[in-house]
Scaffold this active site. Sequence first.
Site, PDB file in Angstrom:
ATOM      1  N   TYR A 169       0.832  -1.203   0.000  1.00 14.12           N
ATOM      2  CA  TYR A 169       0.000   0.000   0.000  1.00 14.12           C
ATOM      3  C   TYR A 169       0.865   1.250   0.000  1.00 14.12           C
ATOM      4  CZ  TYR A 169       0.610   0.803   5.089  1.00 14.12           C
ATOM      5  OH  TYR A 169       1.118   1.061   6.343  1.00 14.12           O
ATOM      6  N   CYS A 170       0.378   2.254  -0.718  1.00 11.82           N
ATOM      7  CA  CYS A 170       0.952   3.595  -0.707  1.00 11.82           C
ATOM      8  C   CYS A 170      -0.147   4.517  -0.185  1.00 11.82           C
ATOM      9  CB  CYS A 170       1.427   4.000  -2.102  1.00 11.82           C
ATOM     10  SG  CYS A 170       0.131   3.980  -3.371  1.00 11.82           S
ATOM     11  N   ASN A 171      -0.120   5.782  -0.523  1.00 14.31           N
ATOM     12  CA  ASN A 171      -1.175   6.681  -0.056  1.00 14.31           C
ATOM     13  C   ASN A 171      -2.494   6.465  -0.792  1.00 14.31           C
ATOM     14  OD1 ASN A 171      -0.107   8.171   2.093  1.00 14.31           O
ATOM     15  ND2 ASN A 171       0.970   9.564   0.717  1.00 14.31           N
ATOM     16  N   SER A 190       1.981   1.968  -5.754  1.00 15.50           N
ATOM     17  CA  SER A 190       1.718   0.567  -5.404  1.00 15.50           C
ATOM     18  C   SER A 190       1.659  -0.301  -6.648  1.00 15.50           C
ATOM     19  CB  SER A 190       0.401   0.449  -4.628  1.00 15.50           C
ATOM     20  OG  SER A 190       0.513   1.010  -3.349  1.00 15.50           O
ATOM     21  N   TYR A 212      -3.425   4.180   2.132  1.00 14.68           N
ATOM     22  CA  TYR A 212      -3.400   4.679   3.511  1.00 14.68           C
ATOM     23  C   TYR A 212      -4.425   5.789   3.734  1.00 14.68           C
ATOM     24  CZ  TYR A 212      -1.622   6.722   7.842  1.00 14.68           C
ATOM     25  OH  TYR A 212      -1.505   7.218   9.120  1.00 14.68           O
TER      26      TYR A 212
END
Length: 226
Positions: A169-171, A190, A212
Amino acid sequence: MRRTSVRNPPPSHVPCPPRCIYARRPVLAVRAEQQQQEQEVAASQRSGPTGLNVGKYRPTSPAGWAEMAAALRQANVKVVAPQELPWLKEKGAVLLDIRPVESYGEGHLPGATSVSFYQPIQGWTPWQIARRAGYALFGISQGTEANPNFLSEVRQLVADPESTPVVLYCNLGGSLEPTKNDRNGQQTRSMVAAYELIQGGFKNVSVLKGGYLDWVANDREIEIFE
């Protein structure tokens, strides 16, 4: 026609004195080695986030993303909902936060391990200087570059790349579903990281839907280092 055998034929040119030859050889060898190293570094820096091309395209180009999305679908990369995480963890999934280390420290999903896909620019190669200048144009004092150790760091955390589930996961998360703006879905860090993992031999890769920011927006639990 008569053949003449000559034991010591006269030179066709005046040779360079031996001391000149031996003095030049090390210099030429060093220069050739330096040029080769510079070319290899430049080629790796031009070929995408962590030294990968997507076919003949850069990963962030529309054509590159189209090929990347096709490869992700073929590798059965899934976009999983937050509600699926407990079940995946029971299956031994490794949850990876690929955001910068600073972001991870400010808050991350419970049980996630930090493996940054990007890092602050480290060196001063011509490519890195140009990248710093590009960030400076937008008023950003500290730019980022791809983490060259991303794959090796993930391999240290994953017992079996062919069977162990890996969730990134990224933002933002990312998507392979068509959108109004892009029929291939939403490209995010991602998605690029997932592509690199499947190119590196990982067989069970997923991306967290919404990332996130969506996790926090829905008031879900996070961990913070104090």
